[in-house]
Design a protein around this motif. Structure first.
Motif, short mmCIF file in Angstrom:
data_model
loop_
_atom_site.label_atom_id
_atom_site.label_comp_id
_atom_site.label_asym_id
_atom_site.label_seq_id
_atom_site.Cartn_x
_atom_site.Cartn_y
_atom_site.Cartn_z
N HIS A 37 36.66 18.28 51.69
CA HIS A 37 35.62 17.10 52.19
C HIS A 37 35.27 17.22 53.64
N VAL A 38 34.51 18.17 54.13
CA VAL A 38 34.19 18.35 55.50
C VAL A 38 32.88 17.32 56.03
N ARG A 39 32.06 17.22 55.19
CA ARG A 39 31.13 16.45 55.58
C ARG A 39 31.00 15.08 54.49
N LEU A 40 31.22 14.01 55.12
CA LEU A 40 31.01 12.69 54.06
C LEU A 40 30.09 11.74 54.43
N THR A 41 29.50 11.01 53.56
CA THR A 41 28.73 9.77 53.70
C THR A 41 29.48 8.71 54.12
N LEU A 42 28.98 7.67 54.45
CA LEU A 42 29.64 6.44 55.14
C LEU A 42 30.25 5.88 54.04
N VAL A 92 33.50 3.92 61.84
CA VAL A 92 32.97 5.06 62.17
C VAL A 92 31.97 5.18 63.28
N ARG A 93 31.41 4.13 63.62
CA ARG A 93 30.27 4.05 64.52
C ARG A 93 31.23 4.15 65.99
N GLU A 94 32.40 3.46 66.17
CA GLU A 94 33.19 3.62 67.22
C GLU A 94 33.63 5.02 67.60
N LEU A 95 34.05 5.71 66.41
CA LEU A 95 34.48 7.02 66.30
C LEU A 95 33.68 7.97 66.85
N GLY A 137 33.20 10.45 70.08
CA GLY A 137 33.16 11.81 69.89
C GLY A 137 34.27 12.34 68.90
N ALA A 138 34.85 11.51 68.11
CA ALA A 138 35.83 11.82 67.02
C ALA A 138 35.16 12.44 65.84
N LEU A 139 33.89 11.68 65.48
CA LEU A 139 33.08 12.10 64.64
C LEU A 139 31.75 12.27 65.01
N GLU A 140 31.04 13.24 64.50
CA GLU A 140 29.55 13.50 64.48
C GLU A 140 28.72 13.24 63.24
N ARG A 141 27.53 12.80 63.49
CA ARG A 141 26.49 12.65 62.23
C ARG A 141 25.30 13.52 62.36
N ASP A 142 24.96 14.11 61.11
CA ASP A 142 23.96 15.08 61.20
C ASP A 142 22.70 14.62 60.58
N GLY A 143 21.98 15.32 60.43
CA GLY A 143 20.53 14.65 60.16
C GLY A 143 20.35 14.18 58.73
N ASP A 144 21.37 14.40 57.90
CA ASP A 144 21.36 13.86 56.54
C ASP A 144 22.27 12.75 56.40
N GLY A 145 22.58 12.29 57.45
CA GLY A 145 23.44 10.81 57.39
C GLY A 145 24.96 11.14 57.23
N ARG A 146 25.24 12.43 57.06
CA ARG A 146 26.66 12.70 56.61
C ARG A 146 27.51 12.78 57.92
#
Length: 262
Positions: A27-32, A50-53, A57-66
């Motif tokens: 599970h390397v890419r997950l939705t909210l 998730v927003r704070e992380l 810089g602990a999390l990154e959001r891609d174009g698909d929202g994952r």
């Protein structure tokens, strides 16, 4: 700080960590929504954490929202002594093993009841394997795992057996008594072998890596195709490599002690 009324026993820190540990090799890419479900926290709480992380810089959001693990968390992970000391010392010896055997080469440490792969090197001729750097696999069914389990405290072996020895192939050792005898053999002969116990067609051979004080800090292993694996030759190549790592760790410790004494 305590959590909300739905889960008053979990602190904010525990919830943030549960968000990060929602990610794994499968599970390397997950939705909210998936993060909230896997972390077992309310969706609104997941959104805030998730927003704070993400901002940190602990999390990154891609174009698909994952979401995926962010670069900053990776950078911090590189500061671990396992990476800065053990991996860097072992890497030249692993590269030489890879050139010599043309097989997969592993450096692994124990984390609880699992093997964590610190580094993995491979070649185009090597047999396909499921392990990866930073990944985890069981102790009882892998060559490096057997080495680490053989030199672990007895309580670890008991806990591993009590949790259940999962059968991955028809050749996996799942009987506690048989595993105990196997670990005794590993200690007496100085190397471990797992022949098709994790993956059919693969044979892994591993030896312990000792630190300057004589404790086993890691396992060094080679995974080859079971049809062409020459265990004796692999052990003959592994032992001096492990000794080279030990010697280098000893040199570094002596240098540090010398600097501290000045």
């Amino acid at each position: 700080m305590a959590g909300n009324s739905r889960d008053p026993g979990r602190s904010v820190t525990a919830r943030a960590l549960s968000v990060l540990t929602a990610f794994d090799i499968d599970h390397v890419r997950l939705t909210l929504t998936a993060i909230a479900r896997r972390a077992q926290i309310p969706l609104a709480t997941a959104h805030r954490l998730v927003r704070e992380l993400e901002l940190w810089g602990a999390l990154e959001r891609d174009g698909d929202g994952r979401y995926s693990i962010g670069l900053r968390l990776w950078e911090i992970g590189l500061l671990s002594p396992v990476n800065t000391r053990l991996r860097e010392v072992a890497l030249p010896h692993m590269q030489e093993l890879c050139r010599h055997t043309h097989d997969n080469v592993h450096l692994a440490v124990r984390a609880g009841l699992e093997v964590v792969y610190v580094e993995k090197l491979t070649t185009p001729r090597a047999v396909p394997i499921i392990s990866r750097s930073g990944g985890r696999l069981p102790l009882h069914s892998t060559g490096v795992g057997k080495v680490l389990l053989a030199h672990a405290p007895t309580t670890v072996v008991h806990e591993c057996c009590e949790r259940g020895l999962v059968r991955y192939t028809a050749y996996t050792i799942t009987e506690p008594g048989r595993l105990g005898r196997e670990l005794q053999t590993v200690r007496s002969r100085g190397f471990a072998q797992a022949n098709e116990e994790m993956t059919l067609g693969n044979c892994s051979v591993a030896v312990p890596v000792f630190d300057a004080g004589g404790a086993v800090v890691a396992a060094l292993g080679v995974v080859s195709h079971s049809a062409r694996a020459d265990v004796a030759k692999l052990v003959k190549a592994l032992l001096p490599a492990a000794e080279g790592i030990r010697q280098r760790l000893l040199e570094l410790e002596r240098t540090e002690l010398d600097l501290l004494s000045r």
